[in-house]
Design a protein around this motif. Sequence first.
Motif, PDB file in Angstrom:
ATOM      1  N   ILE A  97       0.855  -1.186   0.000  1.00 22.98           N
ATOM      2  CA  ILE A  97       0.000   0.000   0.000  1.00 22.98           C
ATOM      3  C   ILE A  97       0.891   1.237   0.000  1.00 22.98           C
ATOM      4  O   ILE A  97       1.889   1.290   0.726  1.00 22.98           O
ATOM      5  CB  ILE A  97      -0.905   0.017   1.260  1.00 22.98           C
ATOM      6  N   ARG A  99       0.967   5.104   1.073  1.00 23.78           N
ATOM      7  CA  ARG A  99       0.259   6.077   1.908  1.00 23.78           C
ATOM      8  C   ARG A  99       1.241   7.177   2.290  1.00 23.78           C
ATOM      9  O   ARG A  99       2.341   6.891   2.788  1.00 23.78           O
ATOM     10  CB  ARG A  99      -0.324   5.412   3.152  1.00 23.78           C
ATOM     11  N   GLN A 158      -8.408  -0.982   0.771  1.00 25.17           N
ATOM     12  CA  GLN A 158      -8.929   0.332   1.155  1.00 25.17           C
ATOM     13  C   GLN A 158     -10.364   0.477   0.677  1.00 25.17           C
ATOM     14  O   GLN A 158     -10.644   0.351  -0.520  1.00 25.17           O
ATOM     15  CB  GLN A 158      -8.069   1.461   0.577  1.00 25.17           C
ATOM     16  N   TYR A 164      -8.732   1.482   5.828  1.00 24.21           N
ATOM     17  CA  TYR A 164      -7.941   0.315   5.438  1.00 24.21           C
ATOM     18  C   TYR A 164      -8.332  -0.892   6.285  1.00 24.21           C
ATOM     19  O   TYR A 164      -8.499  -0.786   7.504  1.00 24.21           O
ATOM     20  CB  TYR A 164      -6.449   0.583   5.626  1.00 24.21           C
TER      21      TYR A 164
END
Length: 325
Positions: A97, A99, A158, A164
Amino acid sequence: MKRLLIPVLFFALGVLNAQNAKTAGNPVLDGWYADPEGVIFDDQYWIYPTYSDAYDKQVFMDAFSSKDLIKWVKHKRIVDTTTISWADSAMWTPSIIRRNNRYFLFFAANDIQNNEALGGIGVAVADKPEGPFTDYLGKPLLGEIHNGAQPIDQFVFQDKDGQYYMIYGGWRHCNMVKLKNDFTRFEPHQDGSIFKEITPDGYVEGPFMFIRNNKYYFMWSEGGWGGPDYKVAYAIADSPFGPFERIGIVLQQDPEIATGAGHHSMIKVPGKDEWYIVYHRRPLTETHHNHRVICIEKMQFDDNGFIKPVKITFEGVQMNLLEKL
């Protein structure tokens, strides 16, 4: 000269047609790999797989990037057990992921069999998708067995509201946990539970979830991972928590091409209803359970939103350059 003109013209047209029809071929990567996570970062495709050789060699992970699905660049040892203080073996099933311009790589390590063993699901972090990744927490994010689910095969999802979740589990049980936004721990679900079981009929391992037309598609692997009957099934629900009732098989072996087709992920082309299924399978020439390779096929839906069964091929997918976002 005139006699040569027509043959040369046809040859040139043939080369042009061959280039236009070029496919990636399956497998798309060289070497033994399994459990691929396919993802797009900016204008590149990425594949993060398990290194699939003898058990005692599964102590690192490579990554692969491509501009067009045809040519893949290998990024060696983006993480290994020397950089994860608590991991000493069996690094499996990466899920990644992005972020806040950082890349969080979730992985399973040590193949724990009970709650007394050290291991489970961890998190590594890097500033680039190719790493190098370092230990984020200094300990497993999840190191215990809950609801009968071995802490492996995590997929980070997500939801539409930005929340999440981590969906995970082996041993025929699947849990969903709500992740804190900094990925350091779990938060309670609305009903107060931490480990919510969402196991559908037939589930074995390898969960994956995506949203299409406001419906939640939940996919998983069935059968024995080391055998020919490994396959991918799916369900559709109105909520990420289900209930998920099995609809049918998406992907399975073709005894004329390969066996053990399963443990997949999905890539959606940004801004388009174009989908690829990234998966592993076992070549017909191989009998060792860890000799698996990574392949990609197109995945399509019918007019009712159901997934059409995917035919595994040697040809693979056509070139598809990503537009810059």
